[in-house]
Scaffold this motif. Sequence first.
Motif, PDB file in Angstrom:
ATOM      1  N   GLY A  19       0.821  -1.206   0.000  1.00  0.00           N
ATOM      2  CA  GLY A  19       0.000   0.000   0.000  1.00  0.00           C
ATOM      3  C   GLY A  19       0.848   1.246   0.000  1.00  0.00           C
ATOM      4  N   CYS A  20       0.213   2.357  -0.338  1.00  0.00           N
ATOM      5  CA  CYS A  20       0.910   3.639  -0.331  1.00  0.00           C
ATOM      6  C   CYS A  20       0.999   4.152   1.092  1.00  0.00           C
ATOM      7  CB  CYS A  20       0.160   4.661  -1.173  1.00  0.00           C
ATOM      8  SG  CYS A  20       0.284   4.343  -2.923  1.00  0.00           S
ATOM      9  N   VAL A  25       3.263  14.737  -0.911  1.00  0.00           N
ATOM     10  CA  VAL A  25       4.475  15.424  -1.338  1.00  0.00           C
ATOM     11  C   VAL A  25       4.572  16.794  -0.691  1.00  0.00           C
ATOM     12  CG1 VAL A  25       5.718  16.315  -3.315  1.00  0.00           C
ATOM     13  CG2 VAL A  25       4.513  14.155  -3.496  1.00  0.00           C
ATOM     14  N   ASP A  26       3.633  17.690  -0.919  1.00  0.00           N
ATOM     15  CA  ASP A  26       3.493  18.955  -0.197  1.00  0.00           C
ATOM     16  C   ASP A  26       2.277  19.681  -0.751  1.00  0.00           C
ATOM     17  OD1 ASP A  26       4.158  20.351  -2.491  1.00  0.00           O
ATOM     18  OD2 ASP A  26       6.190  20.837  -1.842  1.00  0.00           O
ATOM     19  N   LYS A  35      -6.175  12.658  -8.836  1.00  0.00           N
ATOM     20  CA  LYS A  35      -4.987  11.839  -9.095  1.00  0.00           C
ATOM     21  C   LYS A  35      -4.437  12.104 -10.489  1.00  0.00           C
ATOM     22  CE  LYS A  35      -4.935   7.549  -7.768  1.00  0.00           C
ATOM     23  NZ  LYS A  35      -5.238   6.088  -7.724  1.00  0.00           N
ATOM     24  N   ILE A  36      -3.116  12.217 -10.579  1.00  0.00           N
ATOM     25  CA  ILE A  36      -2.443  12.345 -11.869  1.00  0.00           C
ATOM     26  C   ILE A  36      -2.239  10.939 -12.435  1.00  0.00           C
ATOM     27  CG2 ILE A  36      -0.324  13.017 -13.041  1.00  0.00           C
ATOM     28  CD1 ILE A  36       0.014  15.170 -10.839  1.00  0.00           C
ATOM     29  N   VAL A  37      -2.729  10.699 -13.627  1.00  0.00           N
ATOM     30  CA  VAL A  37      -2.574   9.394 -14.271  1.00  0.00           C
ATOM     31  C   VAL A  37      -1.660   9.547 -15.481  1.00  0.00           C
ATOM     32  CG1 VAL A  37      -3.736   7.506 -15.479  1.00  0.00           C
ATOM     33  CG2 VAL A  37      -4.831   8.598 -13.507  1.00  0.00           C
ATOM     34  N   ILE A  38      -0.620   8.738 -15.512  1.00  0.00           N
ATOM     35  CA  ILE A  38       0.334   8.730 -16.619  1.00  0.00           C
ATOM     36  C   ILE A  38       0.270   7.375 -17.298  1.00  0.00           C
ATOM     37  CG2 ILE A  38       2.763   8.923 -17.287  1.00  0.00           C
ATOM     38  CD1 ILE A  38       3.202  10.638 -14.778  1.00  0.00           C
ATOM     39  N   CYS A  67       0.411   7.914  -3.558  1.00  0.00           N
ATOM     40  CA  CYS A  67      -0.677   7.427  -4.437  1.00  0.00           C
ATOM     41  C   CYS A  67      -1.338   8.542  -5.243  1.00  0.00           C
ATOM     42  CB  CYS A  67      -1.757   6.694  -3.639  1.00  0.00           C
ATOM     43  SG  CYS A  67      -1.251   5.075  -3.067  1.00  0.00           S
ATOM     44  N   SER A  68      -0.821   9.767  -5.205  1.00  0.00           N
ATOM     45  CA  SER A  68      -1.463  10.845  -5.947  1.00  0.00           C
ATOM     46  C   SER A  68      -1.006  10.899  -7.404  1.00  0.00           C
ATOM     47  CB  SER A  68      -1.203  12.187  -5.270  1.00  0.00           C
ATOM     48  OG  SER A  68       0.175  12.450  -5.197  1.00  0.00           O
ATOM     49  N   ILE A  69       0.037  10.127  -7.751  1.00  0.00           N
ATOM     50  CA  ILE A  69       0.456   9.964  -9.143  1.00  0.00           C
ATOM     51  C   ILE A  69       0.436   8.479  -9.458  1.00  0.00           C
ATOM     52  CG2 ILE A  69       2.191  10.413 -10.909  1.00  0.00           C
ATOM     53  CD1 ILE A  69       3.367  12.565  -9.107  1.00  0.00           C
TER      54      ILE A  69
END
Length: 342
Positions: A19-20, A25-26, A35-38, A67-69
């Motif tokens: 798990g994350c 990050v800040d 969420k940023i999806v790449i 887990c935000s990216i």
Amino acid sequence: MARKSWICLMMILFLGLSGCSNRIVDGQQVNKEEKIVIKFSHVVEENTPKGLAAIRFAQLIKERSGCSIEVQVFPNSQLFKDGEEFEALSRGDVQMIAPATSKMSQLFPQWQIWDLPYLFSDLESVHQIMDGPLGKTLLEQLEEKNMRGLAMWDNGFKHLTNNIHPIIKLSDFKGLRFRVMSPGILQEQFFNFGASAIILPFNDVYEALREGSVEGQENTISNIYTKKFSEVQKYLTLSQHGFMGYAVIVNADFWDQLPTQAREVIEKTMSEVTLWERETAKELDEEQLEEIKKMKGLNIYSLTPREKMIWRKDFSSVYTKFEKENGSEFLTEVKKLSKEME
């Protein structure tokens, strides 16, 4: 697959099950609900240097971003073939790709420098150029096509396979049909010695060899092994005649819209994974070559140092073509740097 490589892959997959952390990050990072999806598309198997590095990159980004990216990796042409990836990136259908340096030469002719036969004597000289001013210049060219280059990865040196006879002298090319990934230098190196060079997407190569529409191909040990070309090829010449690497690229518009801290996390992680990928590529090359040597029905010939010197001399016309198209100054500088590493 070699035991060490399996262990490596399983460790990476195990990380993906964890798990994350709750660490964010800040304040500049996106909201957790945003969420940023790449989407990261590539064309080779997962158990290759690029495949393993993409998995490792995705898991480290997941952990370090809280887990935000999310990097979604699509290997083995699941989304797009190697001839389709640039357009997919441009449209925003994917955000990250890692095409072979040879593919980059279709957009930027100077990238053919990586294809010149026997220009590089070892990986150390390759890395010095990749990581130095010349490599930076090549990556900066991508901005002209709304792309941003993040790194250059390894797949090692290329070798030759075919179905007709052993290739020991360059005259043995005559009359054979080889698959190549792009026009230009890669075709010229075969044309000069009476062979045909047919451009095919990577994931079509196995079937083309099986059917006989081409009789041979050039590739790294990793690709020869993971694509099981030994099932449809009789002869392997360990020639180390050319280098194959990858450019890891993102869509520039997508990149510019990312929060500053997200870009920093991606860049830092990419730098770390690049070093890991290069070491992994070297290890896999050695391990998978040993596995190939155990295969029945594949006749292997290793060029001697003297034979390689003869090949390099006979490939001089390919260098002349490169200089006519790109000028002599760039090639002279690369030769100088490569020589300094010997």
